[in-house]
Design an enzyme around this catalytic site. Structure first.
Site, PDB file in Angstrom:
ATOM      1  N   SER A 120      20.211 -28.735  36.089  1.00  0.00           N
ATOM      2  CA  SER A 120      20.469 -29.862  35.202  1.00  0.00           C
ATOM      3  C   SER A 120      20.833 -31.112  36.024  1.00  0.00           C
ATOM      4  CB  SER A 120      21.569 -29.611  34.327  1.00  0.00           C
ATOM      5  OG  SER A 120      21.307 -28.345  33.734  1.00  0.00           O
ATOM      6  N   HIS A 141      12.782 -29.599  35.048  1.00  0.00           N
ATOM      7  CA  HIS A 141      13.900 -29.286  34.218  1.00  0.00           C
ATOM      8  C   HIS A 141      13.525 -29.228  32.887  1.00  0.00           C
ATOM      9  CE1 HIS A 141      17.934 -31.604  32.677  1.00  0.00           C
ATOM     10  NE2 HIS A 141      17.892 -30.188  32.568  1.00  0.00           N
ATOM     11  N   GLU A 153      11.794 -32.685  32.600  1.00  0.00           N
ATOM     12  CA  GLU A 153      11.941 -33.824  33.459  1.00  0.00           C
ATOM     13  C   GLU A 153      11.549 -33.290  34.677  1.00  0.00           C
ATOM     14  OE1 GLU A 153      16.215 -34.486  33.511  1.00  0.00           O
ATOM     15  OE2 GLU A 153      16.100 -36.566  32.796  1.00  0.00           O
ATOM     16  N   ASN A 191      21.115 -35.697  31.863  1.00  0.00           N
ATOM     17  CA  ASN A 191      22.657 -35.414  31.817  1.00  0.00           C
ATOM     18  C   ASN A 191      23.296 -36.574  32.375  1.00  0.00           C
ATOM     19  OD1 ASN A 191      22.472 -32.795  30.836  1.00  0.00           O
ATOM     20  ND2 ASN A 191      21.448 -32.046  32.585  1.00  0.00           N
TER      21      ASN A 191
HETATM   22  C1  LIG Z   1      21.833 -29.301  29.664  1.00  0.00           C
HETATM   23  C2  LIG Z   1      20.601 -29.583  30.250  1.00  0.00           C
HETATM   24  O1  LIG Z   1      20.592 -29.764  31.461  1.00  0.00           O
HETATM   25  C3  LIG Z   1      19.298 -30.071  29.374  1.00  0.00           C
HETATM   26  C4  LIG Z   1      19.506 -29.724  27.843  1.00  0.00           C
HETATM   27  O2  LIG Z   1      18.809 -28.987  27.426  1.00  0.00           O
HETATM   28  S1  LIG Z   1      20.545 -30.865  26.874  1.00  0.00           S
HETATM   29  C5  LIG Z   1      20.176 -30.090  25.404  1.00  0.00           C
HETATM   30  C6  LIG Z   1      18.914 -30.452  24.609  1.00  0.00           C
HETATM   31  N1  LIG Z   1      18.725 -29.781  23.406  1.00  0.00           N
HETATM   32  C7  LIG Z   1      19.322 -30.457  22.209  1.00  0.00           C
HETATM   33  O3  LIG Z   1      19.701 -31.307  22.218  1.00  0.00           O
HETATM   34  C8  LIG Z   1      19.083 -29.374  20.962  1.00  0.00           C
HETATM   35  C9  LIG Z   1      19.463 -30.136  19.712  1.00  0.00           C
HETATM   36  N2  LIG Z   1      19.309 -29.045  18.526  1.00  0.00           N
HETATM   37  C10 LIG Z   1      18.343 -29.002  18.017  1.00  0.00           C
HETATM   38  O4  LIG Z   1      17.323 -29.604  18.576  1.00  0.00           O
HETATM   39  C11 LIG Z   1      18.296 -27.949  16.809  1.00  0.00           C
HETATM   40  O5  LIG Z   1      19.483 -27.909  16.342  1.00  0.00           O
HETATM   41  C12 LIG Z   1      17.387 -26.676  17.168  1.00  0.00           C
HETATM   42  C13 LIG Z   1      15.903 -26.891  17.517  1.00  0.00           C
HETATM   43  C14 LIG Z   1      18.199 -26.016  18.397  1.00  0.00           C
HETATM   44  C15 LIG Z   1      17.574 -25.937  15.798  1.00  0.00           C
HETATM   45  O6  LIG Z   1      16.940 -26.496  15.007  1.00  0.00           O
HETATM   46  P1  LIG Z   1      17.572 -26.333  13.436  1.00  0.00           P
HETATM   47  O7  LIG Z   1      16.743 -27.215  12.626  1.00  0.00           O
HETATM   48  O8  LIG Z   1      19.060 -26.352  13.483  1.00  0.00           O
HETATM   49  O9  LIG Z   1      17.056 -24.839  13.130  1.00  0.00           O
HETATM   50  P2  LIG Z   1      15.788 -24.012  12.719  1.00  0.00           P
HETATM   51  O10 LIG Z   1      15.171 -24.783  11.818  1.00  0.00           O
HETATM   52  O11 LIG Z   1      16.288 -22.557  12.717  1.00  0.00           O
HETATM   53  O12 LIG Z   1      14.870 -24.070  14.118  1.00  0.00           O
HETATM   54  C16 LIG Z   1      14.322 -25.233  14.173  1.00  0.00           C
HETATM   55  C17 LIG Z   1      13.304 -24.761  14.971  1.00  0.00           C
HETATM   56  O13 LIG Z   1      13.860 -24.387  16.303  1.00  0.00           O
HETATM   57  C18 LIG Z   1      13.597 -22.883  16.513  1.00  0.00           C
HETATM   58  N3  LIG Z   1      14.784 -22.439  17.184  1.00  0.00           N
HETATM   59  C19 LIG Z   1      16.141 -22.569  16.291  1.00  0.00           C
HETATM   60  N4  LIG Z   1      16.821 -22.050  17.528  1.00  0.00           N
HETATM   61  C20 LIG Z   1      16.188 -21.535  18.478  1.00  0.00           C
HETATM   62  C21 LIG Z   1      16.828 -20.977  19.638  1.00  0.00           C
HETATM   63  N5  LIG Z   1      17.911 -20.781  19.950  1.00  0.00           N
HETATM   64  N6  LIG Z   1      15.665 -20.535  20.493  1.00  0.00           N
HETATM   65  C22 LIG Z   1      14.604 -20.745  20.241  1.00  0.00           C
HETATM   66  N7  LIG Z   1      14.023 -21.377  19.129  1.00  0.00           N
HETATM   67  C23 LIG Z   1      14.769 -21.826  18.183  1.00  0.00           C
HETATM   68  C24 LIG Z   1      13.136 -22.499  15.261  1.00  0.00           C
HETATM   69  O14 LIG Z   1      12.342 -21.389  15.198  1.00  0.00           O
HETATM   70  C25 LIG Z   1      12.271 -23.627  14.621  1.00  0.00           C
HETATM   71  O15 LIG Z   1      10.985 -23.610  15.083  1.00  0.00           O
HETATM   72  P3  LIG Z   1       9.990 -24.566  14.450  1.00  0.00           P
HETATM   73  O16 LIG Z   1      10.575 -25.886  14.722  1.00  0.00           O
HETATM   74  O17 LIG Z   1       8.765 -24.021  15.254  1.00  0.00           O
HETATM   75  O18 LIG Z   1       9.810 -23.952  12.957  1.00  0.00           O
HETATM   76  N1  LIG Z   2      22.527 -24.407  29.099  1.00  0.00           N
HETATM   77  C1  LIG Z   2      21.494 -25.146  29.182  1.00  0.00           C
HETATM   78  O1  LIG Z   2      21.394 -25.791  28.023  1.00  0.00           O
HETATM   79  C2  LIG Z   2      20.776 -25.913  30.175  1.00  0.00           C
HETATM   80  C3  LIG Z   2      20.787 -25.314  31.440  1.00  0.00           C
HETATM   81  N2  LIG Z   2      20.109 -25.944  32.392  1.00  0.00           N
HETATM   82  C4  LIG Z   2      20.286 -25.344  34.021  1.00  0.00           C
HETATM   83  O2  LIG Z   2      19.642 -24.069  34.232  1.00  0.00           O
HETATM   84  C5  LIG Z   2      20.365 -23.220  35.066  1.00  0.00           C
HETATM   85  C6  LIG Z   2      20.683 -22.113  34.299  1.00  0.00           C
HETATM   86  O3  LIG Z   2      21.564 -22.664  33.200  1.00  0.00           O
HETATM   87  P1  LIG Z   2      22.019 -21.424  32.146  1.00  0.00           P
HETATM   88  O4  LIG Z   2      20.670 -20.627  31.741  1.00  0.00           O
HETATM   89  O5  LIG Z   2      22.483 -22.183  31.099  1.00  0.00           O
HETATM   90  O6  LIG Z   2      22.989 -20.435  32.991  1.00  0.00           O
HETATM   91  P2  LIG Z   2      23.658 -19.155  32.309  1.00  0.00           P
HETATM   92  O7  LIG Z   2      24.889 -18.657  32.826  1.00  0.00           O
HETATM   93  O8  LIG Z   2      23.125 -18.813  30.821  1.00  0.00           O
HETATM   94  O9  LIG Z   2      22.572 -18.177  33.178  1.00  0.00           O
HETATM   95  C7  LIG Z   2      22.652 -18.233  34.504  1.00  0.00           C
HETATM   96  C8  LIG Z   2      21.829 -16.809  34.972  1.00  0.00           C
HETATM   97  O10 LIG Z   2      21.601 -16.719  36.128  1.00  0.00           O
HETATM   98  C9  LIG Z   2      22.262 -15.485  36.814  1.00  0.00           C
HETATM   99  N3  LIG Z   2      22.262 -15.704  38.303  1.00  0.00           N
HETATM  100  C10 LIG Z   2      23.467 -16.047  39.067  1.00  0.00           C
HETATM  101  N4  LIG Z   2      22.937 -16.179  40.359  1.00  0.00           N
HETATM  102  C11 LIG Z   2      21.785 -15.404  40.522  1.00  0.00           C
HETATM  103  C12 LIG Z   2      21.050 -15.119  41.564  1.00  0.00           C
HETATM  104  N5  LIG Z   2      21.446 -15.559  42.954  1.00  0.00           N
HETATM  105  N6  LIG Z   2      19.685 -14.567  41.192  1.00  0.00           N
HETATM  106  C13 LIG Z   2      19.481 -14.499  39.979  1.00  0.00           C
HETATM  107  N7  LIG Z   2      20.122 -14.813  39.026  1.00  0.00           N
HETATM  108  C14 LIG Z   2      21.390 -15.405  39.076  1.00  0.00           C
HETATM  109  C15 LIG Z   2      23.405 -15.349  36.235  1.00  0.00           C
HETATM  110  O11 LIG Z   2      24.206 -14.173  36.420  1.00  0.00           O
HETATM  111  P3  LIG Z   2      25.606 -14.091  36.617  1.00  0.00           P
HETATM  112  O12 LIG Z   2      26.375 -14.556  35.301  1.00  0.00           O
HETATM  113  O13 LIG Z   2      25.954 -12.502  36.719  1.00  0.00           O
HETATM  114  O14 LIG Z   2      25.915 -14.992  37.587  1.00  0.00           O
HETATM  115  C16 LIG Z   2      23.053 -15.725  34.771  1.00  0.00           C
HETATM  116  O15 LIG Z   2      22.345 -14.535  34.194  1.00  0.00           O
HETATM  117  C17 LIG Z   2      21.464 -24.103  35.521  1.00  0.00           C
HETATM  118  O16 LIG Z   2      21.035 -24.794  36.751  1.00  0.00           O
HETATM  119  C18 LIG Z   2      21.594 -25.347  34.442  1.00  0.00           C
HETATM  120  O17 LIG Z   2      22.176 -26.344  34.763  1.00  0.00           O
HETATM  121  C19 LIG Z   2      18.777 -26.679  32.140  1.00  0.00           C
HETATM  122  C20 LIG Z   2      18.703 -27.084  31.102  1.00  0.00           C
HETATM  123  C21 LIG Z   2      19.590 -26.866  29.897  1.00  0.00           C
END
Ligand SMILES: CC(=O)CC(=O)SCCNC(=O)CCNC(=O)[C@H](O)C(C)(C)COP(=O)(O)OP(=O)(O)OC[C@H]1O[C@@H](n2cnc3c(N)ncnc32)[C@H](O)[C@@H]1OP(=O)(O)O
Ligand SMILES: NC(=O)C1=CN([C@@H]2O[C@H](COP(=O)(O)OP(=O)(O)OC[C@H]3O[C@@H](n4cnc5c(N)ncnc54)[C@H](OP(=O)(O)O)[C@@H]3O)[C@@H](O)[C@H]2O)C=CC1
Length: 284
Positions: A120, A141, A153, A191
């Protein structure tokens, strides 16, 4: 451009299982590798659930779901990844874990294989500097939930070659995603902007400006966000949010990115959001 048939996905967590799902659904063989059988089982169950959801919504046929399922091989044995042409690392957002993992992948995968990270926020340049093939290291990403969110990304490190970049752009499109090129700065674009928003929402909770429900309603009703920032934080994982804030504050040296003390306390308490059953909200 090397032909990609088999993709290693490292980490079967929130993101790894979604990346494996999308790769298998797109016709690639996948080795899904984690460190604990329990995490592999949980990741496979999530893939099962999400494939079933796509069948129910007639996005794919039952046959296609079955074929995708059969393309995914779970493994705890990292040496088994020697057959892979490409790797996507989605392990915990800690530099030391990723760096050690990249060292292993560099040793195990064929010399021409590209090593991508789903990080991330962590520097691709720093990850690449640790291994023998820095030109083949890149950020790929994905966004949560991976089967649904369109964006990838694509982050070049200082050493990333044009060939590596072109291959990843092409692979992202084969996965049905839209690649967007961003530069290797802490938090990239997503992020760098999103996490401070979530962090500020947590400050608003800590300072009693409003309840989590009210803050989320403000963003859903006022800004048409599908999830408010606190629901989103629980969805991402509070541990991941905290790890990202720490990368931002260390990477930029700017105290404005300091993590909210409430976020730190919640992670210390093990309240990680959906994945632990409790964050700002409780999940049965
Ligand atoms: C942290 C990082 O490094 C980067 C990041 O990821 S930042 C986070 C980015 N993500 C977001 O911002 C998510 C924001 N949330 C959303 O877009 C929506 O709430 C959501 C798509 C998660 C759920 O949508 P919703 O309308 O509330 O629920 P719902 O109608 O059941 O689902 C919409 C769609 O998503 C799917 N879906 C919902 N939750 C899901 C999940 N957990 N996994 C997989 N698919 C999912 C559903 O099947 C549905 O698919 P279709 O569009 O093809 O019909
Ligand atoms: N969560 C999010 O919405 C997003 C996350 N990311 C990025 O994706 C990556 C994973 O995040 P996320 O999936 O949320 O994390 P989680 O904690 O859900 O999953 C990480 C997984 O990796 C495992 N793990 C740790 N060390 C190792 C290793 N050496 N070899 C193989 N598996 C390992 C962990 O096991 P254990 O718990 O036992 O260590 C765990 O099962 C991070 O870099 C995060 O920043 C990117 C986009 C969105």
């Amino acid at each position: 451009m090397p032909e990609i048939k088999t993709i290693a996905v490292l980490g079967a967590g929130t993101m790894g299982n979604g990346i494996a799902h999308v790769c298998a659904r797109s016709g690639f063989l996948v080795l899904l590798c984690d460190v604990e059988q329990g995490f592999l089982n949980r990741g496979l169950a999530a893939i099962e659930k999400n494939l079933a959801r796509e069948v129910a919504k007639e996005k794919i046929t039952p046959q296609q779901a079955q074929e995708a399922r059969e393309r995914i091989a779970p493994t705890l044995d990292r040496d088994a990844l020697a057959v892979c042409d490409f790797a996507i690392e989605a392990a915990t957002e800690k530099f030391d874990i990723k760096s050690a993992l990249f060292g292993d992948l560099d040793r195990i995968l064929p010399p021409e294989a590209i090593l991508a990270s789903n990080t991330s926020s962590i520097s691709i340049t720093k990850l690449a500097a640790q291994i023998s093939r820095p030109a083949q290291v890149i950020g790929m990403h994905f966004f949560n939930p991976v089967p649904v969110m369109q964006l990838v990304e694509v982050i070049r490190g200082m050493q990333t070659s044009q060939s590596t970049f072109d291959t990843v752009q092409s692979l992202a499109k084969q996965l049905g995603k839209t690649p967007v090129e961003v530069n290797d700065a802490a938090g990239f674009v997503s992020n760098r902007v999103l996490m401070p928003l979530i962090n500020e929402a947590i400050f608003a909770v800590m300072e009693g400006v409003a309840t989590p429900e009210a803050i989320d309603q403000v963003f859903q009703l006022g800004m048409a966000h599908p999830m408010g920032p606190l629901t989103l934080a629980d969805f991402i994982g509070l541990d991941v949010c905290l790890d990202i804030m720490r990368v931002l504050v260390e990477g930029t040296g700017d105290p404005k990115y300091r993590p909210c003390p409430l976020l730190v306390r919640m992670v210390d308490a093990g309240w990680l959001g959906r994945k632990s059953g409790r964050g700002f909200y409780s999940y049965a």
